[in-house]
Scaffold this active site. Structure first.
Site, PDB file in Angstrom:
ATOM      1  N   GLY A 196      99.351  -3.945  38.515  1.00  0.00           N
ATOM      2  CA  GLY A 196      98.665  -2.816  39.137  1.00  0.00           C
ATOM      3  C   GLY A 196      98.930  -1.533  38.364  1.00  0.00           C
ATOM      4  CB  ALA A 197      97.739   1.200  37.199  1.00  0.00           C
ATOM      5  CG  ASP A 198     101.689   4.085  40.493  1.00  0.00           C
ATOM      6  OD1 ASP A 198     101.707   3.578  41.629  1.00  0.00           O
ATOM      7  OD2 ASP A 198     102.539   3.850  39.618  1.00  0.00           O
TER       8      ASP A 198
ATOM      9  N   GLY B 240     104.827   2.777  37.727  1.00  0.00           N
ATOM     10  CA  GLY B 240     106.240   2.984  37.972  1.00  0.00           C
ATOM     11  C   GLY B 240     106.589   3.570  39.314  1.00  0.00           C
TER      12      GLY B 240
ATOM     13  CD  GLU C 264     105.576  -2.323  36.426  1.00  0.00           C
ATOM     14  OE1 GLU C 264     105.439  -1.120  36.119  1.00  0.00           O
ATOM     15  OE2 GLU C 264     105.276  -2.775  37.550  1.00  0.00           O
TER      16      GLU C 264
HETATM   17  O1  DER Z   1     105.262   0.493  40.135  1.00  0.00           O
HETATM   18  C1  DER Z   1     104.352  -0.031  39.495  1.00  0.00           C
HETATM   19  O2  DER Z   1     104.249   0.070  38.262  1.00  0.00           O
HETATM   20  C2  DER Z   1     103.249  -0.707  40.259  1.00  0.00           C
HETATM   21  O3  DER Z   1     102.593  -1.669  39.444  1.00  0.00           O
HETATM   22  C3  DER Z   1     102.257   0.369  40.636  1.00  0.00           C
HETATM   23  O4  DER Z   1     101.857   0.957  39.470  1.00  0.00           O
HETATM   24  C4  DER Z   1     101.076  -0.155  41.433  1.00  0.00           C
HETATM   25  O5  DER Z   1     101.553  -0.505  42.683  1.00  0.00           O
HETATM   26  P1  DER Z   1     100.532  -0.813  43.886  1.00  0.00           P
HETATM   27  O6  DER Z   1      99.671  -1.957  43.385  1.00  0.00           O
HETATM   28  O7  DER Z   1     101.429  -1.205  45.017  1.00  0.00           O
HETATM   29  O8  DER Z   1      99.743   0.437  44.142  1.00  0.00           O
END
Ligand code: DER
Length: 235
Positions: A86-88, A99, A107
């Site tokens: 995933g990503a923020d 992160g 990651e």
């Molecule tokens: O902490 C991370 O890197 C997660 O992958 C974050 O970037 C995405 O988390 P989520 O899918 O719970 O929004």
């Protein structure tokens, strides 16, 4: 469709890229969790075979173990076929902030060793520029004299109205400790920091900084699930 359903749709779409025999980086967070669950399910159904998972956090390691996904590590598999995470935040150039779950170091190591890095998001993660969501850009640091490191980071981005906060957790607001025994300073930026690569390099030059949550030029595909459907954006 709820945000959780959108995350699941994006995750399942990404798992279509997983072929038997692949070595896969297993991401961390609520969206990646759906992808890891789906890989476990396809292994159980016999639709996938011979997968080796490289987890990006202790949390994902536990989840993958419970699903019976065979696991290994980067030392045994220096190059991976594919990672799904995933990503923020995702900007228009497919640069990422990651992160907020605290796993950015492992990651970045694992996703930087992949031939393909597929990012899965619901459309709430799309931003015009990194830091633009008003949420944090995480920086993993060695705990030693963290106040000094926070001050250096604040000064570096003072033109962007930067607030640098130690990430804490629990009722006692204890410092959050990463899988690697480090602290995280969350940077809150008000304005576009412009040259992301220069900013990332400058952050990494501060002594005691281990890594930052800007994943620049790393994603090869971003799968975005929104109310209008699923969009696959290739670099
Ligand atoms: O902490 C991370 O890197 C997660 O992958 C974050 O970037 C995405 O988390 P989520 O899918 O719970 O929004």
């Amino acid at each position: 469709l709820t945000q959780e359903e959108l995350k699941k749709i994006a995750a399942y779409k990404a798992v279509e890229y997983v072929k038997s025999g692949m070595v896969i980086g297993l991401g961390t967070g609520s969206t990646a969790k759906h992808a890891v669950d789906r890989i476990g399910e396809l292994l159980r159904l016999g639709e996938l075979r011979g997968i080796v998972g490289i987890p990006t956090s202790k949390k994902t390691h536990e989840q993958a173990l419970s699903l019976g996904i065979p696991l290994s590590d980067l030392d045994s598999h220096p190059v991976l076929h594919l990672a799904i995470d995933g990503a923020d935040e995702v900007d228009p150039h497919l640069n990422l902030v990651k992160g907020r779950g605290g796993s950015l170091l492992r990651e970045k190591m694992i996703e930087g060793a992949c031939e393909k890095f597929i990012v899965i998001v619901d459309d709430s993660k799309l931003v015009k520029f990194l830091g633009g969501s008003g949420l944090a850009v995480p920086v993993e640091i060695v705990p030693f004299c963290w106040k000094n490191t926070a001050k250096r980071l604040r000064e570096m981005f003072k033109d962007s109205g930067c607030v640098a906060k130690l990430r804490t957790c629990g009722e006692e607001a204890e410092p959050f400790v990463t899988d690697n025994g480090n602290y995280i300073i969350d940077l809150y930026l008000e304005k576009d920091i412009g040259d992301l690569q220069a900013a990332s390099d400058a952050i990494l030059r501060i002594p005691c900084v281990v890594e930052n949550g800007m994943f620049l030029d790393m994603a090869t595909t971003v799968i975005v699930a929104g109310k209008k459907g699923v969009e696959v954006i290739d670099k």
